[in-house]
Design a protein around this motif. Structure first.
Motif, PDB file in Angstrom:
ATOM      1  N   THR A 237       0.839  -1.198   0.000  1.00 20.66           N
ATOM      2  CA  THR A 237       0.000   0.000   0.000  1.00 20.66           C
ATOM      3  C   THR A 237       0.875   1.250   0.000  1.00 20.66           C
ATOM      4  N   PRO A 238       0.865   2.018  -1.101  1.00 16.55           N
ATOM      5  CA  PRO A 238       1.781   3.172  -1.199  1.00 16.55           C
ATOM      6  C   PRO A 238       1.669   4.148  -0.032  1.00 16.55           C
ATOM      7  N   GLU A 239       0.425   4.389   0.456  1.00 19.85           N
ATOM      8  CA  GLU A 239       0.310   5.400   1.525  1.00 19.85           C
ATOM      9  C   GLU A 239       0.953   4.921   2.825  1.00 19.85           C
ATOM     10  N   TYR A 240       1.046   3.603   3.004  1.00 17.06           N
ATOM     11  CA  TYR A 240       1.773   3.079   4.171  1.00 17.06           C
ATOM     12  C   TYR A 240       3.273   3.190   3.947  1.00 17.06           C
ATOM     13  N   ARG A 241       3.710   2.713   2.788  1.00 17.24           N
ATOM     14  CA  ARG A 241       5.151   2.711   2.508  1.00 17.24           C
ATOM     15  C   ARG A 241       5.723   4.111   2.591  1.00 17.24           C
ATOM     16  N   SER A 242       4.913   5.097   2.200  1.00 15.45           N
ATOM     17  CA  SER A 242       5.413   6.482   2.228  1.00 15.45           C
ATOM     18  C   SER A 242       5.616   6.972   3.660  1.00 15.45           C
ATOM     19  N   ARG A 243       5.037   6.256   4.641  1.00 15.72           N
ATOM     20  CA  ARG A 243       5.229   6.664   6.045  1.00 15.72           C
ATOM     21  C   ARG A 243       6.526   6.108   6.637  1.00 15.72           C
ATOM     22  N   THR A 245      10.232   6.125   7.257  1.00 16.26           N
ATOM     23  CA  THR A 245      11.248   7.177   7.097  1.00 16.26           C
ATOM     24  C   THR A 245      12.629   6.575   6.838  1.00 16.26           C
ATOM     25  N   GLU A 247      14.931   3.634   4.917  1.00 21.20           N
ATOM     26  CA  GLU A 247      14.937   2.676   3.799  1.00 21.20           C
ATOM     27  C   GLU A 247      14.955   1.225   4.296  1.00 21.20           C
TER      28      GLU A 247
END
Length: 324
Positions: A237-243, A245, A247
């Protein structure tokens, strides 16, 4: 909570998942602190164990020399002198596995207790869930390093053979106090496993289930399958991965997902690959295959070679071919 369960079964992702397991920043709440502090004492030594294992070079050269020149006392002494401190390290790794087992059982007790469901536990007790994930992450890393280091078993076999020869000849052995016969037997069994830490965890989980007969086995297996689902949903889920901080959190999540699948497969009566399994195996494998190939080959191999039920007749042909 209804939405949360939809997220976990992945039937309603359009609304956006609402259960983020904060592997980066989770802090213990007051009720978690007692178990959290006990487990933390163990986990703070984990990185040092991995560094020691990574730098483990073995005494292959000295052992070969001693075997090729059996009458040269100097070479025998040199080989023994090289092996004894290494066996001290192997003892330390083995003892750490026992501490890790105790920590895992403490966490399982907290994360499966009534009246909460596994989902509620993981959402409410994120710091304990994070520690559980850290144990799985450590386990896979330890076993990856051990599998690629044949020196470990060679050194330990040489140590045992030499010790038994010394006993027969009544030669006092410096280093014998380090590892007595009973401990050497247990260490032998541990290092004979392809994935010794994983075996320790699956045995500990099975033992936890059998010792807590008043607790349905589903409480434990659902805790594992929920953790796998949470990791998968966060990764896809992109919106999770974007959280995330850091790598490293993506590879942490991938490794935890695989670790928990393997553990589930060893503990659950029919395993992770059957149609009735509560883990979406196709979804999990797809998430792995969507990563850069060289970063996940080790994890795919772990699913191929360290699970218990992959080759069962109940495993679908599609899953088998995805892992070929």
């Amino acid at each position: 909570m209804g939405n949360l369960l939809k997220v976990l079964t992945c039937t309603d992702l359009e609304q956006g998942p609402n259960f983020f397991l904060d592997f980066e920043n989770a802090q213990p709440t007051e009720p978690e602190k007692e178990i959290y502090n006990q487990v933390n004492v163990v986990l703070k030594d984990a990185e040092g164990i991995l560094e020691d294992l990574q730098s483990y070079r073995g005494a292959g050269h000295e052992i070969r020399e001693a075997i090729q020149h059996p009458t040269d006392e100097k070479l025998q002494e040199k080989a023994w002198g090289a092996v004894v401190p290494l066996v001290g390290k192997l003892k330390k790794f083995y003892e750490f596995s026992q501490r890790l087992e105790a920590a895992l059982r403490g966490l399982l007790g907290a994360l499966t207790s009534t009246p909460y469901s596994p989902t509620q536990h993981l959402e409410r007790e994120q710091a304990l869930a994070k520690q559980f994930a850290e144990i799985l992450h450590f386990t896979l890393r330890f076993d990856e390093l051990k599998m690629t280091n044949p020196a470990i078993q060679n050194d330990f076999s040489y140590y045992r053979r030499t010790l038994s020869r010394m006993r027969i000849n009544n030669v006092p052995a410096e280093g014998e106090n380090e590892v007595n016969n009973e401990l050497a037997n247990r260490m032998s069994l541990f290092y004979a496993e392809a994935t010794p830490m994983l075996k320790t965890l699956s045995d500990a989980t099975t033992k936890f289930v059998s010792e807590n007969k008043n607790l349905p086995i589903e409480n434990t297996t659902d805790c594992l399958s929920t953790m796998a689902s949470v990791c998968r949903v966060m990764l896809e889920t992109p919106e999770y991965r974007s959280r995330f901080t850091n790598e490293e959190t993506v590879s942490f999540c991938l490794r935890v997902m695989v670790g928990v699948i393997i553990l589930y497969d060893h503990v659950h009566p029919v395993g992770a690959f059957a149609k009735t399994s509560k883990i979406d195996m196709k979804g999990c494998i797809k998430v792995l295959k969507d990563q850069p190939p060289n970063s996940v080959e080790g994890l795919l191999n772990a699913l191929r070679y360290t699970t218990k039920h992959l080759n069962d007749e109940t495993t679908s042909k599609q899953i088998k071919s995805m892992l070929q």
